[in-house]
Motif scaffolding. Structure first.
Motif, PDB file in Angstrom:
ATOM      1  N   SER A 171       0.863  -0.952  -0.287  1.00  9.45           N
ATOM      2  CA  SER A 171      -0.183  -0.033   0.100  1.00  9.45           C
ATOM      3  C   SER A 171       0.815   1.502  -0.371  1.00  9.45           C
ATOM      4  CB  SER A 171      -1.183  -0.106   0.967  1.00  9.45           C
ATOM      5  OG  SER A 171      -1.764  -0.984   0.857  1.00  9.45           O
ATOM      6  N   GLU A 173      -1.160   4.104  -1.576  1.00 12.18           N
ATOM      7  CA  GLU A 173      -2.838   4.154  -0.516  1.00 12.18           C
ATOM      8  C   GLU A 173      -2.425   4.550   0.531  1.00 12.18           C
ATOM      9  OE1 GLU A 173      -6.852   1.434  -1.268  1.00 12.18           O
ATOM     10  OE2 GLU A 173      -5.064   0.995  -0.506  1.00 12.18           O
ATOM     11  N   MET A 201      -2.419   7.863  -5.369  1.00  8.07           N
ATOM     12  CA  MET A 201      -2.678   6.437  -6.155  1.00  8.07           C
ATOM     13  C   MET A 201      -3.075   6.546  -6.672  1.00  8.07           C
ATOM     14  SD  MET A 201      -4.080   2.535  -5.136  1.00  8.07           S
ATOM     15  CE  MET A 201      -5.711   3.591  -4.789  1.00  8.07           C
ATOM     16  N   PRO A 202      -4.670   7.816  -7.154  1.00 11.34           N
ATOM     17  CA  PRO A 202      -3.969   7.775  -8.638  1.00 11.34           C
ATOM     18  C   PRO A 202      -2.840   8.422  -9.090  1.00 11.34           C
ATOM     19  CG  PRO A 202      -5.944   8.944  -6.821  1.00 11.34           C
ATOM     20  CD  PRO A 202      -4.731   8.228  -5.810  1.00 11.34           C
ATOM     21  N   ALA A 204      -0.452   5.658 -10.233  1.00 10.38           N
ATOM     22  CA  ALA A 204      -1.676   5.495 -11.830  1.00 10.38           C
ATOM     23  C   ALA A 204      -1.329   5.338 -12.477  1.00 10.38           C
ATOM     24  CB  ALA A 204      -2.618   4.208 -10.613  1.00 10.38           C
ATOM     25  N   ARG A 205      -1.155   7.148 -12.666  1.00 12.46           N
ATOM     26  CA  ARG A 205      -1.491   7.553 -13.811  1.00 12.46           C
ATOM     27  C   ARG A 205       0.342   7.911 -14.681  1.00 12.46           C
ATOM     28  NH1 ARG A 205      -5.503  10.692 -11.534  1.00 12.46           N
ATOM     29  NH2 ARG A 205      -3.534  12.666 -10.864  1.00 12.46           N
ATOM     30  N   ARG A 249      -1.433  -1.495  -9.515  1.00 15.89           N
ATOM     31  CA  ARG A 249      -1.935  -2.685  -8.125  1.00 15.89           C
ATOM     32  C   ARG A 249      -2.671  -3.265  -8.496  1.00 15.89           C
ATOM     33  NH1 ARG A 249      -3.065  -1.029  -2.559  1.00 15.89           N
ATOM     34  NH2 ARG A 249      -3.012  -2.842  -2.146  1.00 15.89           N
ATOM     35  N   SER A 250      -2.629  -5.164  -7.982  1.00 16.89           N
ATOM     36  CA  SER A 250      -3.993  -5.376  -7.931  1.00 16.89           C
ATOM     37  C   SER A 250      -4.002  -5.402  -6.662  1.00 16.89           C
ATOM     38  CB  SER A 250      -4.145  -6.728  -8.448  1.00 16.89           C
ATOM     39  OG  SER A 250      -2.619  -7.582  -7.594  1.00 16.89           O
ATOM     40  N   PHE A 251      -5.373  -5.992  -6.019  1.00 18.15           N
ATOM     41  CA  PHE A 251      -5.175  -6.378  -4.773  1.00 18.15           C
ATOM     42  C   PHE A 251      -6.275  -6.764  -4.338  1.00 18.15           C
ATOM     43  CE2 PHE A 251      -7.730  -2.430  -5.814  1.00 18.15           C
ATOM     44  CZ  PHE A 251      -6.646  -1.173  -4.817  1.00 18.15           C
ATOM     45  N   ALA A 307     -11.077  -6.843  -6.611  1.00 20.84           N
ATOM     46  CA  ALA A 307     -11.350  -5.644  -6.713  1.00 20.84           C
ATOM     47  C   ALA A 307     -11.491  -5.099  -7.937  1.00 20.84           C
ATOM     48  CB  ALA A 307     -10.996  -4.915  -5.837  1.00 20.84           C
ATOM     49  N   ALA A 355     -10.697   1.036 -17.618  1.00 17.34           N
ATOM     50  CA  ALA A 355      -8.873   1.324 -17.608  1.00 17.34           C
ATOM     51  C   ALA A 355      -8.470   1.809 -18.368  1.00 17.34           C
ATOM     52  CB  ALA A 355      -8.814  -0.187 -16.470  1.00 17.34           C
ATOM     53  N   SER A 411      -8.658   5.748 -18.821  1.00 18.04           N
ATOM     54  CA  SER A 411      -7.940   6.153 -17.541  1.00 18.04           C
ATOM     55  C   SER A 411      -6.487   6.502 -18.012  1.00 18.04           C
ATOM     56  CB  SER A 411      -7.483   5.522 -16.338  1.00 18.04           C
ATOM     57  OG  SER A 411      -6.319   6.102 -15.627  1.00 18.04           O
ATOM     58  N   ALA A 435      -5.026  -4.137 -14.331  1.00 19.87           N
ATOM     59  CA  ALA A 435      -4.025  -3.338 -14.203  1.00 19.87           C
ATOM     60  C   ALA A 435      -3.092  -2.656 -14.861  1.00 19.87           C
ATOM     61  CB  ALA A 435      -3.029  -4.141 -13.499  1.00 19.87           C
ATOM     62  N   LEU A 463      -4.023  -0.039 -18.068  1.00 20.05           N
ATOM     63  CA  LEU A 463      -2.594   1.271 -17.502  1.00 20.05           C
ATOM     64  C   LEU A 463      -1.569   1.163 -18.514  1.00 20.05           C
ATOM     65  CD1 LEU A 463      -3.431   1.274 -13.598  1.00 20.05           C
ATOM     66  CD2 LEU A 463      -4.861   2.698 -15.087  1.00 20.05           C
ATOM     67  N   ASN A 523     -16.779   0.944  -6.185  1.00 20.83           N
ATOM     68  CA  ASN A 523     -15.405   1.248  -6.239  1.00 20.83           C
ATOM     69  C   ASN A 523     -14.870   2.012  -6.191  1.00 20.83           C
ATOM     70  OD1 ASN A 523     -13.656  -0.557  -5.076  1.00 20.83           O
ATOM     71  ND2 ASN A 523     -14.187  -1.931  -5.972  1.00 20.83           N
ATOM     72  N   ARG A 544     -12.010   2.779  -4.583  1.00 16.64           N
ATOM     73  CA  ARG A 544     -10.349   2.180  -3.769  1.00 16.64           C
ATOM     74  C   ARG A 544     -10.152   1.998  -5.137  1.00 16.64           C
ATOM     75  NH1 ARG A 544      -8.862  -1.965  -0.100  1.00 16.64           N
ATOM     76  NH2 ARG A 544      -6.497  -1.862  -0.488  1.00 16.64           N
ATOM     77  N   ARG A 545     -10.905   1.130  -6.331  1.00 17.22           N
ATOM     78  CA  ARG A 545     -10.028   0.508  -7.617  1.00 17.22           C
ATOM     79  C   ARG A 545     -10.458   1.901  -8.317  1.00 17.22           C
ATOM     80  NH1 ARG A 545      -7.202  -1.749  -9.827  1.00 17.22           N
ATOM     81  NH2 ARG A 545      -7.418  -3.867 -10.786  1.00 17.22           N
ATOM     82  N   MET A 546     -10.894   2.654  -8.376  1.00 14.10           N
ATOM     83  CA  MET A 546     -10.919   3.706  -9.207  1.00 14.10           C
ATOM     84  C   MET A 546      -9.806   4.881  -8.715  1.00 14.10           C
ATOM     85  SD  MET A 546     -13.515   3.811 -11.330  1.00 14.10           S
ATOM     86  CE  MET A 546     -13.912   5.314 -12.315  1.00 14.10           C
ATOM     87  N   ARG A 547      -9.072   4.269  -7.456  1.00 12.04           N
ATOM     88  CA  ARG A 547      -8.370   5.513  -7.761  1.00 12.04           C
ATOM     89  C   ARG A 547      -6.633   4.801  -7.820  1.00 12.04           C
ATOM     90  NH1 ARG A 547      -7.788   5.701  -1.867  1.00 12.04           N
ATOM     91  NH2 ARG A 547      -9.470   5.342  -1.271  1.00 12.04           N
ATOM     92  N   ALA A 548      -6.929   3.218  -7.840  1.00  9.19           N
ATOM     93  CA  ALA A 548      -5.794   2.366  -8.256  1.00  9.19           C
ATOM     94  C   ALA A 548      -5.477   2.386  -9.462  1.00  9.19           C
ATOM     95  CB  ALA A 548      -6.127   1.553  -7.565  1.00  9.19           C
ATOM     96  N   LEU A 549      -7.108   2.616 -10.555  1.00  9.54           N
ATOM     97  CA  LEU A 549      -7.092   2.460 -11.980  1.00  9.54           C
ATOM     98  C   LEU A 549      -6.290   4.441 -12.348  1.00  9.54           C
ATOM     99  CD1 LEU A 549     -10.069   0.819 -13.073  1.00  9.54           C
ATOM    100  CD2 LEU A 549      -7.809  -0.041 -13.064  1.00  9.54           C
ATOM    101  N   GLY A 550      -5.878   4.895 -11.134  1.00 10.20           N
ATOM    102  CA  GLY A 550      -5.686   6.161 -11.732  1.00 10.20           C
ATOM    103  C   GLY A 550      -6.710   7.762 -11.942  1.00 10.20           C
ATOM    104  N   TYR A 551      -8.365   7.312 -10.808  1.00  9.39           N
ATOM    105  CA  TYR A 551      -9.060   8.330 -11.110  1.00  9.39           C
ATOM    106  C   TYR A 551      -8.958   8.954  -9.953  1.00  9.39           C
ATOM    107  CZ  TYR A 551     -10.697   6.721 -15.090  1.00  9.39           C
ATOM    108  OH  TYR A 551     -11.281   5.809 -16.943  1.00  9.39           O
ATOM    109  N   ASP A 552      -8.861  10.158  -8.922  1.00  8.33           N
ATOM    110  CA  ASP A 552      -9.494  10.828  -8.167  1.00  8.33           C
ATOM    111  C   ASP A 552     -11.344  11.542  -8.062  1.00  8.33           C
ATOM    112  OD1 ASP A 552      -7.035  11.803  -7.408  1.00  8.33           O
ATOM    113  OD2 ASP A 552      -6.588  13.145  -8.696  1.00  8.33           O
TER     114      ASP A 552
END
Lengths: 254, 304, 335
Positions: free
Chosen positions: A54, A59, A79-80, A83-84, A89-91, A95, A109, A112, A167, A170, C208, C210-218
């Motif tokens: 994390s 995160e 984290m966003p 990611a950009r 990451r995967s959970f 998720a 995805a 994004s 993932a 991205l 979800n 949290r998942r959106m954040r992990a995909l790069g979205y705020d």
């Protein structure tokens, strides 16, 4: 993004510390990821693997230490933002977006990366660019046949594959995978392992994993985490023969 | 200065009422994960039944008991008939269903008691004043409210944190199945707890009745203020609820007294009183906005 | 899915067709009051469709939407008052009575306060969000109560309805069809929006975050924009209700009004956009029929709401389309 074929680590954690109350969850953790290599992070339950991951994904903020990516200090990046930039990451607990179809999961995805999130008018479902890339990714992970199924209705192993596809959408440089094989049957694990082997050349991968067979098969480097600290790090052979590691695992009953 | 001290105590008294409401609401929310808008209706039921019983000569303590019992029974009936179907629903469903309950209860009391507010007098033995601050006689009833509120909240804290029942309750909140496996009847426990939270609301209702008009819709005013208390204090934090309740009680009471005075400095008195009163009503919400702007999860934010 | 889609289309066509026929039917029965009554439902439907965007698609349960409704109404009321008596509103501007000025302004002002409320409350979620939006609405309620120069608690009469070139808004039919057209436009815009890239993002945030954040979205940014759009639509509906009743008062911002808007969304079927139109109509018809039955109609309405929540989950549209649980989907299939 500028193509950076840096020599050496593309991603590095330097001396991370994180405490909760009096408890050290991460204790001077350092590790490096290189493109084309899989770095496995193993350790007994409660060793702090997910907490570490994390902090790498942004995160959680470490109390001390730094996270570097492509020669840039990204410790304070969210984290966003990471990611950009290319840290996906995967959970550990799957998720995905339950109410989206499988294709929609991947498409969100892909989007994004594609941008234009403030387009209010054009139907995203008919967006050729997004759909094309989505289908490619579904082919890659072997879910093409399930594209229109509701994601919640997938089998467990398929959900894990879907997560990998998301993932990958991205177009990251770094993949942080938190127990991607958790809950999978042997056939599914093998399939996923094969996929990771194929992917490996293009990414720097951190693999948090429980299954030792998989780790020994896939990993180029292994770090062993106990009580938040790395007690050993090295090649598969080094780790197999390391006494501290054996002790740590024997104490857990492995 | 003495006036100020008196107002400070009044604020404390109001804060204690809010604290009783907030305790019941967070108890139910924390353990059953249920948001109950009709908690204000239980406050109202307590006030109406208490006031009516006393008006019919029951005497204060019987009236108080009647109010508490009525609220508790109403709460338990609510739980048995409706709430237990909603524990596993999302908060939206809970809000809607309990909104329906509010409509029902508000209309029900005007069917039973009419649209005119009901008055409740302070009991004779508490109608005097106590001069515990030299030179500032303070109404005994208000003092009794403060003391009762503090004692009850203290007991509640002790009950939840230090006793076996409290342990079950806290365990049940985090793990329903586990506590069920220990042979505790969860359904019954929840019904009783709901009744207990309702009893606290009923107690608050009877104690607040002499200071405010007992009328349809009274519950929602206090309910919304209770929400503000919880939001400011931080959900699930006992210290937060105490701090929030005192902060809101004091701000509201002092605001109502001093803002109109302040307004008179540049507005004609007739306008100043009305505007000042509404400005005072806005004050606590502004306070909430400011607190949240700096601490999104409240003053005593809990982890996660 | 094809079957579902067409059933929903039928449901959409049916309700809009019915609403289009209200004026001729009312005239046939020589009951012009029906138009006024249905017009009211139309305006509430506009606000509720806007609310569905954030509740049904964005997962933001706003219990304070009446604030935007009231802000829009007061914008129309205050500007109209100054236009009527020629007094100075602000910086020498004497207000306006032109719908093309007032209504966009009502939307802007509502969106502006939506942004402020959203910025503070969207950092929380769940029950917190519900309580905070409720409290903010209460803040604006007391603000307008204290606004003594514009009537305070007693409210403010609109001397003239707003003007629109070529249309007479005092004409029942004209005003009705204008509101109907606005409802159609809002519904159409939002239907496109939820199927767009932006829509995909906010629906993802609901499912979800949290998942959106992990995909790069705020998520905050997207949720805030959705919140503001919803607030603006609420403001527009408010400006319309001010014209409809030619009167604005703090009652428009009362917390129970927020509850009513939520009830409309859920009763009709959230996450469907057309559901709130059904919901608004159903609630108003229910109220009218209960009122004729007893003055204590709320004692019946309350339990009906509870029954709907407990047993009738997808709302009216969920029932019509055979979806017990209304799905929250972008309208288009992949392919």
């Amino acid at each position: 993004m500028v193509e950076q074929r840096t020599i050496g680590p593309v991603f590095a954690a330097k001396n991370l510390f994180k405490s909760y109350g009096g408890l050290r969850a991460t204790d001077n953790l350092s590790l490096q990821l290189e493109t084309g290599k899989i770095h496995a992070l193993i350790g007994p339950n409660g060793a702090g693997k997910t907490t570490a991951l994390s902090q790498l994904s942004g995160e959680l903020q470490p109390d001390e230490g730094q996270v570097w990516f492509c020669g840039q200090d990204i410790t304070r990046y969210s984290m966003p933002k990471r990611a950009r930039m290319g840290v996906a990451r995967s959970f550990q607990i799957t998720a995905i977006f339950d109410d989206f179809t499988v294709a929609e999961n991947v498409a969100v995805a892909v989007q994004s990366r594609a941008g234009h999130h403030f387009s209010f008018w054009r139907a995203v479902g008919r967006d050729k660019g997004i759909n094309h890339r989505t289908n490619e990714l579904l082919d890659l992970v072997g879910l093409a046949a399930f594209a229109r199924r509701r994601a919640a209705d997938l089998a467990h192993g398929q959900k894990r594959q879907l997560e990998i596809a998301m993932a990958l959408a991205l177009e990251p440089k770094v993949l942080l995978l938190d127990e991607p094989m958790a809950g999978m049957g042997p056939t599914e694990s093998t399939q996923l392992a094969e996929l990771l082997e194929r992917l490996k050349q293009d990414f720097a991968i951190l693999l948090v994993e429980h299954d030792m067979n998989i780790v020994f098969r896939l990993a180029d480097i292994i770090s062993v985490l106990v009580n938040g600290a790395v007690i050993a790090s090295g090649t598969v052979e080094d780790i197999r023969e390391n006494e501290d590691v054996q002790k740590a695992y024997l104490a857990e009953g492995y | 200065m003495l006036l100020f001290l008196e107002q400070l105590l009044n604020g404390l008294q109001f804060g204690v009422t809010l604290l009783l409401m907030a305790s019941g609401l967070t108890l139910i929310f924390g353990i059953m994960n249920l948001i109950n808008l009709a908690h204000g209706s239980l406050f109202m039921v307590g006030a109406y039944v208490g006031a009516t019983a006393i008006a019919h000569g029951s005497g204060f303590f019987l009236g108080l008991l009647a109010g508490i019992a009525a609220a508790a029974l109403t709460g338990m009936a609510m739980e048995l008939l409706i709430m237990r179907r909603l524990y596993r629903r999302d908060h939206l469903d809970q809000v809607l269903a309990t909104f329906g309950l509010i409509l029902f209860f508000n209309e029900m009391v005007s069917i039973i008691w009419g649209r005119q507010p009901v008055a409740m007098n302070t009991p004779d033995f508490l109608s005097g004043t106590v001069e515990f601050i030299p030179g500032a006689p303070y109404p005994a009833f208000r003092l009794a409210v403060i003391v009762t509120g503090i004692v009850v909240t203290g007991l509640l804290y002790f009950l939840v944190m230090k006793t076996r029942i409290g342990m079950w309750i806290r365990a049940g909140a985090s793990n329903r199945e586990m506590i069920g496996a220990l042979g505790v009847n969860i359904s019954l426990l929840y019904t009783v707890l709901f009744g207990f939270g309702a009893a606290l609301a009923g107690l608050a209702g009877v104690m607040a009745a002499p200071f405010s008009a007992v009328q349809s819709g009274m519950g929602e005013n206090i309910l919304i203020l209770t929400f503000v208390v919880i939001v400011i204090g931080g959900i699930g934090s006992i210290r937060g609820a105490v701090a929030g309740a005192l902060l809101i009680g004091l701000t509201d009471t002092l605001g109502r007294v001093y803002i109109p005075d302040l307004m008179r400095l540049w507005l004609p008195p007739s306008v100043a009183d009305g505007t000042g009163a509404s400005l005072a009503s806005m004050l606590i919400y502004i306070l909430m906005a400011v607190v949240l702007a700096f601490r999104p999860r409240g003053l005593f934010q809990t982890h996660g | 899915m094809v079957k579902n889609f067409s059933r929903k289309s039928w449901a959409t066509l049916a309700i809009f067709g019915l609403l289009a026929l209200v004026p001729p039917i009312a005239h046939a029965f020589d009951n012009a009051f029906l138009i006024t009554m249905f017009n009211r439902a139309l305006i509430y439907a506009i606000a509720a469709v806007g609310l569905d965007l954030i509740i049904g698609f964005g997962g933001m349960v706003s219990f304070g939407h009446a604030a935007f409704f009231g802000i829009g109404a007061y914008t129309a009321g205050i500007l109209g008052t100054h236009a009527f008596d020629g007094s100075d509103f602000m910086f020498g501007w004497t207000g306006s009575n032109a719908a093309l000025v007032v209504w966009p302004l009502a939307m802007l002002v509502a969106a502006f306060f939506g942004a402020i409320i959203g910025l503070i409350s969207l950092r929380t979620s769940g029950v917190y969000f519900i309580m905070i939006t409720l409290a903010f609405a209460q803040l604006f309620y007391f603000f307008f109560v204290s606004l003594s120069q514009y009537g305070g608690e007693d409210g403010l009469s609109l001397w003239d309805r707003n003007t629109l070139p070529g249309l007479d808004l005092y004409d029942r039919n004209t005003f009705y069809y204008l509101c109907f057209a606005i409802l159609l436009a809002v519904w159409f815009f939002l239907s496109r929006l939820v199927a767009s890239r932006f829509g995909r993002v906010i629906i993802g945030c609901k499912q979800n975050e949290r998942r959106m954040r992990a995909l790069g979205y705020d998520p905050l940014l997207y949720k805030l924009v959705a919140f503001c759009i919803s607030a603006a639509i609420g403001g527009l509906a408010g400006a319309l209700i001010a014209n409809h009743s030619e009167f604005v008062s703090p009652g428009l911002l009362h917390w129970s009004r927020s509850g009513e808007l939520m009830v409309i969304v859920i009763l009709g079927g959230m996450g469907t956009l057309i559901g709130p139109v059904y919901g608004a109509l159903a609630l108003f018809l229910l109220e009218e029929s209960l009122v004729s039955f007893t003055e204590h109609w709320q004692v019946i309405l309350g339990p009906i709401l509870i029954l709907v929540v407990v047993f009738f989950r997808g709302g009216i549209v969920g029932f019509l389309t055979g979806n017990g649980k209304a799905s929250v989907k972008s309208g288009d299939d992949h392919g």
